[in-house]
Scaffold this motif. Structure first.
Motif, PDB file in Angstrom:
ATOM      1  N   VAL A  99      23.272   0.670  65.612  1.00  0.00           N
ATOM      2  CA  VAL A  99      22.948  -0.212  66.723  1.00  0.00           C
ATOM      3  C   VAL A  99      21.731  -1.059  66.344  1.00  0.00           C
ATOM      4  N   ASP A 104      25.938  -5.338  63.922  1.00  0.00           N
ATOM      5  CA  ASP A 104      25.949  -5.159  65.371  1.00  0.00           C
ATOM      6  C   ASP A 104      25.480  -6.439  66.058  1.00  0.00           C
ATOM      7  N   GLN A 108      27.618  -8.557  68.794  1.00  0.00           N
ATOM      8  CA  GLN A 108      27.095  -8.811  70.132  1.00  0.00           C
ATOM      9  C   GLN A 108      26.984 -10.299  70.418  1.00  0.00           C
ATOM     10  N   THR A 125      32.226  -2.724  60.463  1.00  0.00           N
ATOM     11  CA  THR A 125      31.894  -2.754  61.886  1.00  0.00           C
ATOM     12  C   THR A 125      32.371  -1.498  62.590  1.00  0.00           C
ATOM     13  N   VAL A 128      29.540   0.654  62.953  1.00  0.00           N
ATOM     14  CA  VAL A 128      28.723   0.232  64.099  1.00  0.00           C
ATOM     15  C   VAL A 128      29.275   0.863  65.379  1.00  0.00           C
ATOM     16  N   HIS A 132      27.566   3.325  68.268  1.00  0.00           N
ATOM     17  CA  HIS A 132      27.590   3.108  69.715  1.00  0.00           C
ATOM     18  C   HIS A 132      28.210   4.289  70.450  1.00  0.00           C
ATOM     19  N   ILE A 204      34.260  -2.462  68.033  1.00  0.00           N
ATOM     20  CA  ILE A 204      33.300  -1.489  68.541  1.00  0.00           C
ATOM     21  C   ILE A 204      33.882  -0.746  69.739  1.00  0.00           C
TER      22      ILE A 204
END
Length: 240
Positions: A99, A104, A108, A125, A128, A132, A204
């Motif tokens: 994170v 990340d 986002q 990813t 990642v 999360h 994610i």
């Protein structure tokens, strides 16, 4: 972008042509990011202007581009060219793929992931997403975490303790069906290579949902993979 130039087949001028094409598609307002992982601790130090990438010839071409910015993580750096590249590569000395890491931040911000001739086993990813989901990670070493030396842009050397290693990615194709059920994958071909385009946030979200239902689903079953064996043993102990 995660890539295999070999999967593309013959390309005039090779990685130079592919990199130029990606930058042309993105345009001046776009941002191109690739992993430039070295994986092992470089000796005598990690130097973002010298340490080679071990994630393919296209990534090597990217970080050597005069406009590229490369992050300072000694084993899992990323390089970027384009709009606000510094914002996505700076401050990357802590979590490799967790994170707040560059990948990340990219997700986002609405970024996409292109798998160019590779499968989800190259899709970082997903790591990642594991972060999360709050999955506990086991280090890839015994004893104290190793320390790596990093050469800063001003030439000074900085010592940094490596974060807990990401898990093995050999089982990451287990995420393909959940992503397809979400309609999250766009398939196409480039040259001879099968390709997939996805939104980072979809990766994610699918990873979080899948691993919270079955924490060990993305760990491999190879008996020689200590990281996955340790994680599976931990999950069994929690469930018992």
């Amino acid at each position: 972008v995660h890539s295999s130039m070999r999967a593309l087949g013959p390309v005039v001028d090779g990685a130079t042509t592919v990199l130029a094409a990606l930058l042309e598609v993105l345009g001046p307002a776009g941002l191109l990011v690739m992993p430039t992982f070295h994986y092992q601790i470089p000796e005598p130090c990690y130097d973002p202007g010298q340490t080679p990438s071990r994630t393919g010839v296209l990534t090597q071409q990217l970080w050597q581009h005069p406009l590229a910015r490369r992050s300072l993580h000694p084993t899992h750096s990323v390089a970027a060219i384009g709009y606000d590249a510094a914002a996505f590569t700076d401050r990357h000395l802590g979590s490799a793929c967790g994170v707040g890491s560059p990948l990340d931040r990219l997700a986002q911000a609405g970024g996409k992931v292109l798998l160019l001739g590779v499968t989800h086993t190259s899709n970082t990813t997903i790591h990642v997403g594991e972060a999360h989901a709050g999955l506990r990670k086991f280090p890839a070493w015994t004893g104290p975490a190793p320390v790596a030396r990093v050469r800063l842009p001003d030439g000074q050397l900085l010592e940094t303790t490596l974060d807990t290693s990401s898990s093995c990615s050999a089982a990451f194709n287990a995420l393909d069906l959940p992503l397809r059920r979400r309609g999250a994958i766009r398939d196409f071909r480039l040259g001879l290579a099968p390709c997939m385009l996805l939104n980072g946030l979809d990766i994610i979200a699918a990873t979080v949902a899948l691993t919270r239902a079955e924490p060990s689903i993305l760990t491999c079953t190879r008996p020689d993979c200590r990281r996955c064996q340790d994680q599976q043993a931990y999950y069994r102990s929690v469930q018992s």
